[in-house]
Design a protein around this motif. Sequence first.
Motif, mmCIF file in Angstrom:
data_model
loop_
_atom_site.group_PDB
_atom_site.id
_atom_site.type_symbol
_atom_site.label_atom_id
_atom_site.label_comp_id
_atom_site.label_asym_id
_atom_site.label_seq_id
_atom_site.Cartn_x
_atom_site.Cartn_y
_atom_site.Cartn_z
ATOM 1 N N GLU A 10 0.836 -1.206 0.000
ATOM 2 C CA GLU A 10 0.000 0.000 0.000
ATOM 3 C C GLU A 10 0.871 1.258 0.000
ATOM 4 O OE1 GLU A 10 -3.304 0.476 -0.393
ATOM 5 O OE2 GLU A 10 -3.373 -1.674 -0.788
ATOM 6 N N ASN A 11 1.946 1.205 0.792
ATOM 7 C CA ASN A 11 2.860 2.350 0.828
ATOM 8 C C ASN A 11 3.551 2.554 -0.511
ATOM 9 O OD1 ASN A 11 2.287 3.017 3.487
ATOM 10 N ND2 ASN A 11 3.911 1.721 4.306
ATOM 11 N N VAL A 12 3.914 1.465 -1.179
ATOM 12 C CA VAL A 12 4.533 1.569 -2.504
ATOM 13 C C VAL A 12 3.590 2.292 -3.450
ATOM 14 C CG1 VAL A 12 5.215 0.252 -4.554
ATOM 15 C CG2 VAL A 12 6.029 -0.450 -2.308
ATOM 16 N N TRP A 13 2.322 1.872 -3.470
ATOM 17 C CA TRP A 13 1.369 2.492 -4.392
ATOM 18 C C TRP A 13 1.128 3.956 -4.057
ATOM 19 C CZ3 TRP A 13 1.271 0.277 -8.699
ATOM 20 C CH2 TRP A 13 1.287 -1.098 -8.837
ATOM 21 N N ALA A 14 1.074 4.278 -2.772
ATOM 22 C CA ALA A 14 0.857 5.679 -2.383
ATOM 23 C C ALA A 14 2.046 6.548 -2.802
ATOM 24 C CB ALA A 14 0.630 5.774 -0.871
ATOM 25 N N LEU A 15 3.250 6.066 -2.559
ATOM 26 C CA LEU A 15 4.443 6.834 -2.918
ATOM 27 C C LEU A 15 4.614 6.902 -4.430
ATOM 28 C CD1 LEU A 15 6.812 5.443 -0.161
ATOM 29 C CD2 LEU A 15 5.906 7.774 -0.311
ATOM 30 N N GLY A 19 4.671 10.161 -7.353
ATOM 31 C CA GLY A 19 5.752 10.371 -8.299
ATOM 32 C C GLY A 19 7.134 10.118 -7.743
ATOM 33 N N GLU A 20 7.218 9.401 -6.632
ATOM 34 C CA GLU A 20 8.521 9.119 -6.022
ATOM 35 C C GLU A 20 9.270 8.057 -6.826
ATOM 36 O OE1 GLU A 20 9.596 10.978 -3.783
ATOM 37 O OE2 GLU A 20 7.800 11.857 -2.903
ATOM 38 N N SER A 21 10.576 8.064 -6.725
ATOM 39 C CA SER A 21 11.411 7.099 -7.436
ATOM 40 C C SER A 21 11.388 5.748 -6.727
ATOM 41 C CB SER A 21 12.852 7.589 -7.512
ATOM 42 O OG SER A 21 13.440 7.572 -6.222
ATOM 43 N N ILE A 22 11.749 4.716 -7.468
ATOM 44 C CA ILE A 22 11.799 3.371 -6.891
ATOM 45 C C ILE A 22 12.814 3.326 -5.760
ATOM 46 C CG2 ILE A 22 12.429 0.971 -7.368
ATOM 47 C CD1 ILE A 22 11.156 1.323 -10.133
ATOM 48 N N ARG A 23 13.921 3.987 -5.936
ATOM 49 C CA ARG A 23 14.956 4.011 -4.904
ATOM 50 C C ARG A 23 14.421 4.617 -3.607
ATOM 51 N NH1 ARG A 23 20.453 6.481 -6.549
ATOM 52 N NH2 ARG A 23 21.017 4.310 -6.817
ATOM 53 N N LEU A 24 13.737 5.761 -3.707
ATOM 54 C CA LEU A 24 13.195 6.421 -2.512
ATOM 55 C C LEU A 24 12.081 5.582 -1.884
ATOM 56 C CD1 LEU A 24 13.196 8.858 -0.628
ATOM 57 C CD2 LEU A 24 11.512 9.908 -2.133
ATOM 58 N N ILE A 25 11.242 4.984 -2.717
ATOM 59 C CA ILE A 25 10.163 4.138 -2.199
ATOM 60 C C ILE A 25 10.748 2.976 -1.404
ATOM 61 C CG2 ILE A 25 8.320 2.529 -2.846
ATOM 62 C CD1 ILE A 25 7.784 4.368 -5.282
ATOM 63 N N ALA A 26 11.749 2.312 -1.976
ATOM 64 C CA ALA A 26 12.378 1.169 -1.301
ATOM 65 C C ALA A 26 12.986 1.593 0.029
ATOM 66 C CB ALA A 26 13.436 0.546 -2.203
ATOM 67 N N ARG A 27 13.663 2.723 0.034
ATOM 68 C CA ARG A 27 14.284 3.211 1.266
ATOM 69 C C ARG A 27 13.217 3.544 2.308
ATOM 70 N NH1 ARG A 27 17.058 8.269 0.112
ATOM 71 N NH2 ARG A 27 17.997 7.052 -1.553
ATOM 72 N N GLN A 33 15.170 -2.554 -3.685
ATOM 73 C CA GLN A 33 14.480 -2.055 -4.870
ATOM 74 C C GLN A 33 13.837 -3.178 -5.691
ATOM 75 O OE1 GLN A 33 16.766 0.713 -7.239
ATOM 76 N NE2 GLN A 33 17.943 1.336 -5.428
ATOM 77 N N THR A 34 14.393 -4.377 -5.608
ATOM 78 C CA THR A 34 13.908 -5.478 -6.449
ATOM 79 C C THR A 34 12.429 -5.801 -6.241
ATOM 80 O OG1 THR A 34 16.131 -6.396 -6.547
ATOM 81 C CG2 THR A 34 14.330 -7.864 -7.143
ATOM 82 N N LEU A 39 6.823 -5.493 -8.125
ATOM 83 C CA LEU A 39 5.417 -5.167 -7.881
ATOM 84 C C LEU A 39 4.909 -4.184 -8.934
ATOM 85 C CD1 LEU A 39 2.853 -5.235 -6.071
ATOM 86 C CD2 LEU A 39 3.841 -3.312 -4.825
ATOM 87 N N LEU A 40 5.669 -3.138 -9.166
ATOM 88 C CA LEU A 40 5.251 -2.129 -10.134
ATOM 89 C C LEU A 40 5.190 -2.698 -11.544
ATOM 90 C CD1 LEU A 40 7.298 0.886 -8.757
ATOM 91 C CD2 LEU A 40 4.834 0.540 -8.568
ATOM 92 N N ARG A 41 6.165 -3.498 -11.893
ATOM 93 C CA ARG A 41 6.207 -4.085 -13.235
ATOM 94 C C ARG A 41 5.060 -5.074 -13.442
ATOM 95 N NH1 ARG A 41 11.591 -6.399 -14.015
ATOM 96 N NH2 ARG A 41 12.217 -4.254 -14.362
ATOM 97 N N ARG A 42 4.788 -5.864 -12.416
ATOM 98 C CA ARG A 42 3.727 -6.878 -12.514
ATOM 99 C C ARG A 42 2.379 -6.248 -12.857
ATOM 100 N NH1 ARG A 42 3.779 -10.643 -7.788
ATOM 101 N NH2 ARG A 42 5.211 -11.765 -9.122
#
Length: 96
Positions: A10-15, A19-27, A33-34, A39-42
């Motif tokens: 849920e946090n990934v989708w919100a971030l 417009g946040e980057s994958i790197r920032l979302i993962a952090r 990041q993988t 998740l985003l690619r799927r």
Amino acid sequence: MAGLSNEQQENVWALWAKGESIRLIARTIGASQTPVRTLLRRHGGVKPPPRARNRRHLSLSEREEISRGLAAGLSCRVIAARLGRHHTSISREVAR
């Protein structure tokens, strides 16, 4: 999805929506990041709609009512009438 909890997803989708980057979302969620990228690619970068149970399937509360009805000695037809279901739906559930 393996690797990320429901809360993390849920946090990934919100971030991602912000417009946040994958790197920032993962952090931010405390993951690598993988799994974020996977998740985003799927889902093509678009949050999927929430899963919903098919209305034709019996709910847990309906199954409990069937159990109570059987314990009380009621027929499948009577239980079905109380639940607003077809009697064959009830008899199939009982047979299972």
